[in-house]
Structure formats: structure tokens, C-alpha cells
Design a protein around this motif. Structure first.
Motif, mmCIF file in Angstrom:
data_model
loop_
_atom_site.group_PDB
_atom_site.id
_atom_site.type_symbol
_atom_site.label_atom_id
_atom_site.label_comp_id
_atom_site.label_asym_id
_atom_site.label_seq_id
_atom_site.Cartn_x
_atom_site.Cartn_y
_atom_site.Cartn_z
ATOM 1 N N ALA A 81 -3.392 -6.017 -5.163
ATOM 2 C CA ALA A 81 -4.197 -5.860 -6.465
ATOM 3 C C ALA A 81 -5.503 -6.675 -7.501
ATOM 4 O O ALA A 81 -5.746 -6.974 -7.785
ATOM 5 C CB ALA A 81 -3.143 -5.195 -7.397
ATOM 6 N N SER A 82 -4.827 -8.109 -6.351
ATOM 7 C CA SER A 82 -5.784 -9.483 -6.754
ATOM 8 C C SER A 82 -6.680 -10.177 -5.979
ATOM 9 O O SER A 82 -7.047 -11.297 -6.201
ATOM 10 C CB SER A 82 -4.274 -10.248 -7.183
ATOM 11 O OG SER A 82 -3.312 -9.236 -7.729
ATOM 12 N N GLY A 83 -7.133 -9.360 -5.254
ATOM 13 C CA GLY A 83 -7.773 -9.951 -3.912
ATOM 14 C C GLY A 83 -7.357 -10.030 -2.364
ATOM 15 O O GLY A 83 -8.648 -9.809 -1.101
ATOM 16 N N ALA A 84 -6.677 -9.238 -1.887
ATOM 17 C CA ALA A 84 -5.581 -9.056 -0.249
ATOM 18 C C ALA A 84 -6.012 -7.900 -0.076
ATOM 19 O O ALA A 84 -6.404 -6.428 -1.049
ATOM 20 C CB ALA A 84 -4.584 -9.414 0.056
ATOM 21 N N THR A 85 -6.892 -7.921 0.887
ATOM 22 C CA THR A 85 -7.218 -6.627 1.664
ATOM 23 C C THR A 85 -6.568 -6.369 3.215
ATOM 24 O O THR A 85 -6.259 -5.316 3.595
ATOM 25 C CB THR A 85 -8.385 -5.929 2.611
ATOM 26 O OG1 THR A 85 -8.409 -7.347 3.075
ATOM 27 C CG2 THR A 85 -9.597 -6.342 1.064
ATOM 28 N N ALA A 86 -5.582 -7.208 3.562
ATOM 29 C CA ALA A 86 -4.473 -6.643 4.091
ATOM 30 C C ALA A 86 -3.038 -7.142 4.154
ATOM 31 O O ALA A 86 -3.493 -8.480 3.497
ATOM 32 C CB ALA A 86 -5.373 -6.998 5.649
ATOM 33 N N LEU A 87 -2.274 -7.229 4.909
ATOM 34 C CA LEU A 87 -1.003 -7.469 4.887
ATOM 35 C C LEU A 87 -0.165 -8.157 6.398
ATOM 36 O O LEU A 87 -0.618 -7.707 7.197
ATOM 37 C CB LEU A 87 0.171 -6.764 4.961
ATOM 38 C CG LEU A 87 -0.100 -6.048 2.950
ATOM 39 C CD1 LEU A 87 0.742 -4.969 2.434
ATOM 40 C CD2 LEU A 87 -0.365 -7.618 1.702
ATOM 41 N N GLY A 88 0.008 -9.159 6.426
ATOM 42 C CA GLY A 88 0.855 -9.977 7.499
ATOM 43 C C GLY A 88 3.059 -10.040 7.279
ATOM 44 O O GLY A 88 2.746 -10.591 6.699
ATOM 45 N N VAL A 89 3.124 -9.505 8.773
ATOM 46 C CA VAL A 89 4.603 -9.701 8.356
ATOM 47 C C VAL A 89 4.703 -9.976 10.278
ATOM 48 O O VAL A 89 3.474 -9.960 10.880
ATOM 49 C CB VAL A 89 5.307 -8.139 8.281
ATOM 50 C CG1 VAL A 89 4.889 -8.190 6.455
ATOM 51 C CG2 VAL A 89 4.282 -7.416 9.412
ATOM 52 N N THR A 90 5.995 -11.188 10.467
ATOM 53 C CA THR A 90 6.150 -11.214 11.935
ATOM 54 C C THR A 90 6.779 -9.600 12.948
ATOM 55 O O THR A 90 6.107 -9.009 13.469
ATOM 56 C CB THR A 90 7.191 -12.517 11.946
ATOM 57 O OG1 THR A 90 8.264 -11.567 11.345
ATOM 58 C CG2 THR A 90 6.759 -13.092 11.454
ATOM 59 N N SER A 91 8.203 -9.522 11.891
ATOM 60 C CA SER A 91 8.359 -8.005 13.092
ATOM 61 C C SER A 91 8.104 -6.624 12.340
ATOM 62 O O SER A 91 7.649 -6.401 11.969
ATOM 63 C CB SER A 91 9.961 -8.223 12.985
ATOM 64 O OG SER A 91 10.291 -7.978 11.965
ATOM 65 N N VAL A 92 7.567 -5.801 13.943
ATOM 66 C CA VAL A 92 7.416 -4.501 13.337
ATOM 67 C C VAL A 92 8.744 -3.850 12.698
ATOM 68 O O VAL A 92 8.047 -3.069 11.266
ATOM 69 C CB VAL A 92 7.583 -3.158 14.719
ATOM 70 C CG1 VAL A 92 7.643 -2.391 14.753
ATOM 71 C CG2 VAL A 92 6.280 -3.677 15.207
ATOM 72 N N GLU A 93 9.477 -3.896 12.006
ATOM 73 C CA GLU A 93 11.073 -3.790 11.245
ATOM 74 C C GLU A 93 10.309 -4.126 9.786
ATOM 75 O O GLU A 93 10.211 -2.937 9.039
ATOM 76 C CB GLU A 93 12.100 -4.212 11.864
ATOM 77 C CG GLU A 93 12.595 -3.798 12.659
ATOM 78 C CD GLU A 93 12.312 -4.378 14.142
ATOM 79 O OE1 GLU A 93 11.721 -4.313 14.568
ATOM 80 O OE2 GLU A 93 12.711 -3.420 14.802
ATOM 81 N N GLU A 94 9.532 -5.414 9.755
ATOM 82 C CA GLU A 94 9.224 -5.703 8.466
ATOM 83 C C GLU A 94 8.072 -4.869 8.082
ATOM 84 O O GLU A 94 7.813 -4.131 6.730
ATOM 85 C CB GLU A 94 8.744 -7.033 8.417
ATOM 86 C CG GLU A 94 9.339 -8.072 8.458
ATOM 87 C CD GLU A 94 9.385 -9.827 8.383
ATOM 88 O OE1 GLU A 94 9.807 -10.172 7.893
ATOM 89 O OE2 GLU A 94 9.007 -9.886 9.535
ATOM 90 N N ALA A 95 7.747 -4.317 9.126
ATOM 91 C CA ALA A 95 5.713 -3.439 8.556
ATOM 92 C C ALA A 95 6.156 -2.112 8.278
ATOM 93 O O ALA A 95 5.768 -1.416 7.339
ATOM 94 C CB ALA A 95 5.312 -3.643 9.983
#
Ligand SMILES: *Cc1c(COP(=O)(O)O)cnc(C)c1O
Length: 374
Positions: free
Chosen positions: A50-64
Motif C-alpha cells: 500500500a506504500s509503494g512496493a509492487t512485489a514481495l520476496g521470501v526465501t522458502s516456498v512455504e513462506e510464499a
């Protein structure tokens, strides 16, 4: 507040995101690995989006997948997985995957065939840390295999990623060298017939200090949490840890406190017991240096930090049961910060914010713009 409580102020995360998004020449990815650096992954994700990011990053598939279960629909990239990770589920959930080796590529392509849906991939190149990412020796083979899998319709290579090993020292020549190796890797991918539209290399420090590393996307994690590894920019810490006084006693001079008789009072004093210890993320290595804020004053942590508790010397003030101590906070009211705890323990602030244990209650203050849109 009757229990040890970690309060997360998401308006600080929102302010940090806005600052980083305006620094980035391209797009901004919010890295919410390790439960959003201990701040709560879904809350940080929503706030950053909501503040300017357009994508997310994580390490593991489980986190995603956990983000998807929480209803987060934005693009998510996962970059550190064993070769037998649940790639079928990842592809089905539209999770983008970083690929560090031909073996990972084969596993993901097989998952995509079973799922009937092409996997969106970012080839990950090691540019000088010998850690994750394909080694320079494997890179050409990885690019060729990825191109074959593309032609077979199993995958689409949408990006190339690298990670700078000396991000906290922006002027270090190794960074320039890393950038050159990254560009060579992108050129090799293009020569193999791939068309990666998103090149990403910069983390928080490079986002703030090295615009020539930004390309199409910057990946920021620490900065969202108010940590600037480059030491150049004032960001907003978001965490406050409080703990109640659960026992008090008045002791004479010469009283030993805690395990190992490492400390003795030098005069008559009140001692207050706080029920947070190293199992809750209070570093034992900070014993002898740390202080907390109690009744608006600095009070030393005395004796060794135990697994479950610390003792605070409260001077001549009789402290009452149930009073609340601030173990750390943003620092605006004179309380210690996570940077202070990191210094006392000889570690990084990252390790303090990601280390708060599961016994500590969590309370999240939502950023105003999210409360309105919710
Ligand atoms: C953690 C991580 C980041 C974020 O780095 P910060 O310095 O915390 O911004 C970016 N890229 C990769 C590959 C990471 O593991």
C-alpha cells in the motif's frame, strides 16, 4: 500490559517503504522473509504494497504459500529452496521461483508440466559470495537448460537476480566487481536466447547508495524494518518490546545477582525481575552492558541474562509489581533501541529483530492508510 509484548508499528514500515520506493529507480520488492524480519510477514507485506512496493520476496516456498493463505495476491518470488521443495503447489499458487542450479530447473520444469502451467523463473547468479545462486561455472549450462525448458513451454524466464556481498560498504570495490559479473551473466542469458525483463541486484544498502545497481527492481528487507546497513539514512524503527515487573526485592550491598555470581550490588538497592530472557531473543552476550527503561529512567540489567528472565537494578526507588519496563523501542523517549542491543551483544540489528521468541505476545498497530482502506 501484563505479558511481555512486542508492538509492531506498521506506520513506521509504511514510511520506510515510501522512502525506499522514492530512492529506487525501478520497482520495489518488499522482502518479508523470516516473518517480515520479525515484524509479521502479512502485515508488512500489505503495508509495503500500500506504500509503494509492487512485489514481495521470501526465501522458502512455504513462506510464499503462507502469504497466499493470508490472502496476499501480489507477485511473490521465493529464492532459497531444496530441490524437492513443494514446487507443484508453488506453481499452482502463481509463486515465482529463483533458480540456482540445473537440478532445481529440472525439478521446477517437471512440476510445471504436472501442473499444466508454465513456471515464472528468475535465474539466480552468484556474483561473489559462494553462497546461493549458480556458480559462474554452471551459469552457461543453466541458461541453456532454461532456454530449452522455455521452448518446451514449461517455464518463462522473467528475471535474473544477484546479491551483493558487501552491501553494507557501498564504496567497496567488490561491489563494482559484483555488478560487472552480474551484467556479464545477464549478457550470457541473452546470448542463450533468454529475454529476462527484470534484472535485480540491489538490497537495502545499494537501494540507498548505489543507483547504478537498481536496474528494473530493488529488493529491500532490512530497510522496511528501519535498519539501514549503509548507515547513511535515517529510517524508522517499528518495534517496541515491553515487559512487566514480576518480582521486586530490596537487597543489601554485596548481594550477588543471577547465575555465576558475575555481579554484586555495590549498595542497598531495589531489584526488579522481568520475564524475558535469551529464549525470548534477549541476547545473553549483552549481559553486563544492557539497560532498559523503567519509570522513564535507564536501569541496568545486572547479572547474566537467563533463559527466561533478566534482573534490573532499580536504585533506591521501590518498584511496584506490574510496572512495565521498555526493553527496546524506536528510541524517541530515551528507551534503548535494537541498535543498542545489537552493539551490546556484538551482533547485527537484523539478529535482534528476527530473534524475538514465540512466548512474547504480538500487538500490531496498523498504518492509518491501511485502516482506511480496510
Ligand atoms: C534478505 C535478502 C534481501 C534483502 O536484503 P536487505 O539488506 O535486508 O534489504 C535481498 N535479497 C536477498 C537474496 C536476500 O536474501
Amino acid at each position: 500490559m501484563s505479558r511481555p509484548t512486542l508492538t509492531v508499528d506498521l506506520s513506521a514500515v509504511a514510511a520506510n517503504t515510501r522512502l525506499l520506493a522514492s530512492a529506487a529507480r525501478g520497482a520495489l520488492m518488499a522482502v518479508v522473509k523470516a516473518d517480515g524480519f520479525g515484524h509479521g510477514d502479512a502485515g508488512v507485506a500489505r503495508t509495503a504494497l500500500a506504500s509503494g512496493a509492487t512485489a514481495l520476496g521470501v526465501t522458502s516456498v512455504e513462506e510464499a504459500l503462507a502469504l497466499r493463505r493470508d490472502g496476499v495476491e501480489a507477485p511473490v518470488l521465493s529464492w532459497l529452496n531444496p530441490v524437492d521443495a513443494p514446487f507443484d503447489e508453488a506453481v499452482r499458487a502463481g509463486v515465482e521461483l529463483a533458480v540456482p542450479s540445473p537440478a532445481h530447473l529440472q525439478a521446477i520444469a517437471a512440476a510445471a508440466r504436472r501442473t499444466g502451467r508454465p513456471a515464472r523463473l528468475h535465474l539466480h547468479v552468484d556474483i561473489g559470495m559462494a553462497r546461493d545462486g549458480a556458480s559462474p561455472l554452471e551459469w552457461d549450462a543453466l541458461c541453456a537448460a532454461a532456454r530449452s525448458a522455455e521452448l518446451a513451454g514449461d517455464v518463462r524466464v522473467v528475471g535474473v537476480m544477484g546479491h551483493l556481498g558487501w552491501a553494507d560498504q557501498p564504496c567497496d570495490p567488490l561491489n563494482r566487481h559484483g555488478r560487472e559479473r552480474f551484467l556479464e551473466a545477464v549478457a550470457a542469458a541473452r546470448a542463450a536466447g533468454l529475454r529476462p525483463g527484470t534484472r535485480h541486484l540491489a538490497a537495502t544498502a545499494a537501494t540507498l547508495t548505489a543507483p547504478d545497481t537498481h536496474f528494473e527492481l530493488c529488493r529491500v528487507g532490512a530497510g522496511l524494518a528501519g535498519i539501514d546497513p549503509s548507515g547513511t539514512t535515517r529510517l524508522h524503527p517499528a518495534l517496541t518490546l515491553t515487559a512487566p515487573v514480576v518480582a521486586v526485592r530490596e537487597v543489601p550491598a554485596g548481594t550477588h545477582v543471577g547465575y555465576g555470581r558475575t555481579y554484586a550490588t555495590s549498595r542497598r538497592a531495589w531489584l526488579a525481575l522481568l520475564p524475558v530472557g535469551y529464549a525470548d531473543g534477549i541476547p545473553r552476550a549483552a549481559s553486563g552492558s544492557a539497560w532498559v527503561q523503567l519509570r522513564g529512567r535507564r536501569r541496568r540489567v545486572v547479572g547474566a541474562v537467563s533463559m527466561d528472565c533478566v534482573v534490573v537494578e532499580a536504585g533506591e526507588d521501590p518498584v511496584a509489581l506490574g510496572e512495565t519496563a521498555t526493553v527496546f523501542g524506536p528510541g524517541a523517549s530515551g528507551e534503548p533501541t535494537t541498535a543498542d542491543w545489537a552493539r551490546w551483544a556484538g551482533t547485527l540489528e537484523h539478529e535482534i529483530v528476527t530473534g524475538i521468541g514465540p512466548r512474547v505476545a504480538r500487538r500490531t498497530l496498523t498504518a492509518p492508510q491501511l485502516a482506511v482502506s480496510a
